[in-house]
Scaffold this motif. Structure first.
Motif, PDB file in Angstrom:
ATOM      1  N   LYS A  40      11.712 -18.161  -0.029  1.00  0.00           N
ATOM      2  CA  LYS A  40      10.365 -17.745  -0.531  1.00  0.00           C
ATOM      3  C   LYS A  40      10.400 -18.165  -2.122  1.00  0.00           C
ATOM      4  O   LYS A  40       9.247 -18.401  -2.756  1.00  0.00           O
ATOM      5  CB  LYS A  40      10.056 -16.288  -0.471  1.00  0.00           C
ATOM      6  CG  LYS A  40       9.833 -15.874   1.013  1.00  0.00           C
ATOM      7  CD  LYS A  40       8.961 -14.616   1.510  1.00  0.00           C
ATOM      8  CE  LYS A  40       7.911 -14.913   1.142  1.00  0.00           C
ATOM      9  NZ  LYS A  40       6.925 -15.914   1.956  1.00  0.00           N
ATOM     10  N   GLN A 136       9.096 -12.023  -5.128  1.00  0.00           N
ATOM     11  CA  GLN A 136       9.006 -11.558  -3.570  1.00  0.00           C
ATOM     12  C   GLN A 136      10.168 -10.602  -3.425  1.00  0.00           C
ATOM     13  O   GLN A 136      10.553 -10.186  -4.267  1.00  0.00           O
ATOM     14  CB  GLN A 136       9.127 -13.005  -2.870  1.00  0.00           C
ATOM     15  CG  GLN A 136       8.715 -14.341  -3.295  1.00  0.00           C
ATOM     16  CD  GLN A 136       9.497 -14.784  -4.453  1.00  0.00           C
ATOM     17  OE1 GLN A 136      10.607 -14.701  -4.518  1.00  0.00           O
ATOM     18  NE2 GLN A 136       9.005 -15.079  -5.601  1.00  0.00           N
ATOM     19  N   ALA A 163       7.049  -9.737   0.689  1.00  0.00           N
ATOM     20  CA  ALA A 163       7.635 -10.250   2.112  1.00  0.00           C
ATOM     21  C   ALA A 163       9.175 -10.461   1.812  1.00  0.00           C
ATOM     22  O   ALA A 163       9.246 -11.234   0.567  1.00  0.00           O
ATOM     23  CB  ALA A 163       6.667 -11.273   2.638  1.00  0.00           C
ATOM     24  N   PRO A 164       9.835 -10.098   2.779  1.00  0.00           N
ATOM     25  CA  PRO A 164       9.677  -9.472   3.895  1.00  0.00           C
ATOM     26  C   PRO A 164       8.968  -8.306   3.578  1.00  0.00           C
ATOM     27  O   PRO A 164       9.652  -7.363   2.639  1.00  0.00           O
ATOM     28  CB  PRO A 164      10.889  -9.528   4.645  1.00  0.00           C
ATOM     29  CG  PRO A 164      11.617 -10.407   3.932  1.00  0.00           C
ATOM     30  CD  PRO A 164      11.366 -10.457   2.770  1.00  0.00           C
ATOM     31  N   VAL A 165       7.963  -7.785   4.348  1.00  0.00           N
ATOM     32  CA  VAL A 165       7.445  -6.331   3.826  1.00  0.00           C
ATOM     33  C   VAL A 165       8.424  -5.208   4.280  1.00  0.00           C
ATOM     34  O   VAL A 165       9.008  -5.097   4.854  1.00  0.00           O
ATOM     35  CB  VAL A 165       6.047  -6.069   4.630  1.00  0.00           C
ATOM     36  CG1 VAL A 165       6.347  -5.909   6.190  1.00  0.00           C
ATOM     37  CG2 VAL A 165       5.371  -5.117   4.255  1.00  0.00           C
ATOM     38  N   PRO A 181      -0.408 -10.075  -0.200  1.00  0.00           N
ATOM     39  CA  PRO A 181       0.347  -9.778   0.800  1.00  0.00           C
ATOM     40  C   PRO A 181      -0.560 -10.945   2.009  1.00  0.00           C
ATOM     41  O   PRO A 181      -1.617 -11.147   1.673  1.00  0.00           O
ATOM     42  CB  PRO A 181      -0.037  -8.670   1.275  1.00  0.00           C
ATOM     43  CG  PRO A 181      -1.335  -8.098   0.570  1.00  0.00           C
ATOM     44  CD  PRO A 181      -1.404  -9.072  -0.729  1.00  0.00           C
ATOM     45  N   GLU A 185       1.233  -8.003   6.415  1.00  0.00           N
ATOM     46  CA  GLU A 185       1.931  -7.322   5.424  1.00  0.00           C
ATOM     47  C   GLU A 185       0.886  -6.133   4.716  1.00  0.00           C
ATOM     48  O   GLU A 185       1.261  -4.917   4.364  1.00  0.00           O
ATOM     49  CB  GLU A 185       2.178  -7.992   4.482  1.00  0.00           C
ATOM     50  CG  GLU A 185       3.506  -9.212   4.883  1.00  0.00           C
ATOM     51  CD  GLU A 185       3.345 -10.461   4.159  1.00  0.00           C
ATOM     52  OE1 GLU A 185       4.612 -11.105   4.486  1.00  0.00           O
ATOM     53  OE2 GLU A 185       2.796 -10.700   3.196  1.00  0.00           O
TER      54      GLU A 185
END
Length: 296
Positions: A40, A136, A163-165, A181, A185
């Motif tokens: 990401k 992120q 993210a990842p949430v 988001p 999310e």
């Protein structure tokens, strides 16, 4: 001065293309496999650089062949990698299944990313000189917080992709200027499924929110303002893997150029629409001339 600093992950994406994703306990036959540089953080850095931004990357790659290729991908896209460190051991990897509708399921293994637990020497100085810091959640949360604190100390705009949430510490939210988001999310963070309702909840925690809505575009909301929905161009998606990161990278460039948020979001949506028409993560990201043409 560096316009955009990205503190984030670098992963090698190991992508399997299938007609449909396997169910639990099921084996399916895929039609193609690709190895594509991603992560990401790296995705957002490449997206921003290709969109015309002056970008520096803070993070880590491993001592394996993936690490060499990940670094090359960033530098060849114009990203400054002086603070992209090499950590002993494997690079991060993301194991991705993409179906015929362009949907994906992803398992991320941190590898070298897990060694980035705090800012290192010289990294706060680079953040200080930036207009925006992109964050992120694929690095350890301690590093994300360290970067956000540094940005807040020096008045640098912080743009967080959750993210990842995961549950976000109040301190991180207090250091966030813009939260970006996707709709899933946003629902997880706010406890509200409706994007407008989720935005209302999230604005109690951060000043501005952009919720990406896939093919429906995005929703921009700010404290004291009427929410605005920005439609996305109509395209046929073949791979949505890096769409959100492409959107954020392009959005950061547009904001840095002083564009109004609705215009910046429209331009970023055009970049994301170009991305989903191509396979892969960094390989799918458009250049500024393409975005300008698509957004005109």
């Amino acid at each position: 001065m560096t316009g955009i600093v990205v503190l984030g992950s670098t992963n090698m994406d190991l992508v399997a293309y299938v007609a449909r994703a396997p169910k639990h306990g099921e084996t399916v036959t895929g039609r193609e496999f690709r190895t594509v540089p991603g992560g990401k953080g790296a995705n957002q850095a490449v997206a921003a650089a290709r969109a015309g931004g002056d970008v520096a990357m803070i993070g880590a790659v491993g001592t394996d062949e993936f690490g060499v290729l990940l670094r090359h991908t960033l530098t060849s896209s114009g990203v400054d990698t002086d603070l992209l460190h090499t950590a002993e051991g494997p690079s991060g990897t993301a194991h991705i299944v993409v179906d015929d509708e362009g949907g994906n399921a992803i398992v991320v293994i941190p590898g070298a990313n897990g060694t980035v637990t705090a800012l290192g020497p010289g990294e706060e100085t680079v953040i200080t000189s930036a207009g925006s810091l992109l964050l992120q959640l694929e690095l350890p949360l301690s590093a994300v917080l360290d970067g956000a604190r540094a940005a807040r100390r020096h008045g640098v705009r912080t743009i967080l992709t959750p993210a990842p949430v995961q549950p976000l510490p109040p301190e991180l939210l207090a250091c966030t200027d813009l939260l970006v988001p996707n709709e899933h999310e946003a629902a997880a963070l706010a406890g509200v499924a409706d994007p407008y309702g989720a935005a209302e909840v999230l604005l109690r925690r951060v000043p501005e929110v952009v919720i990406t809505l896939g093919a429906a575009g995005c929703l921009y909301a700010a404290r004291g303002a009427v929410p605005v929905t920005v439609p996305a161009p109509k395209v046929t998606a073949v791979d949505t893997t890096a769409a959100g990161d492409t959107f954020v990278g392009a959005l950061a460039v547009a904001i840095g150029e002083g564009r109004p948020m609705a215009e910046a979001a429209r331009w970023a949506s055009a970049a994301a629409a170009l991305c989903v028409r191509r396979h892969g993560a960094s390989t799918s990201m458009p250049y500024r001339s393409e975005i300008d043409e698509a957004a005109s």
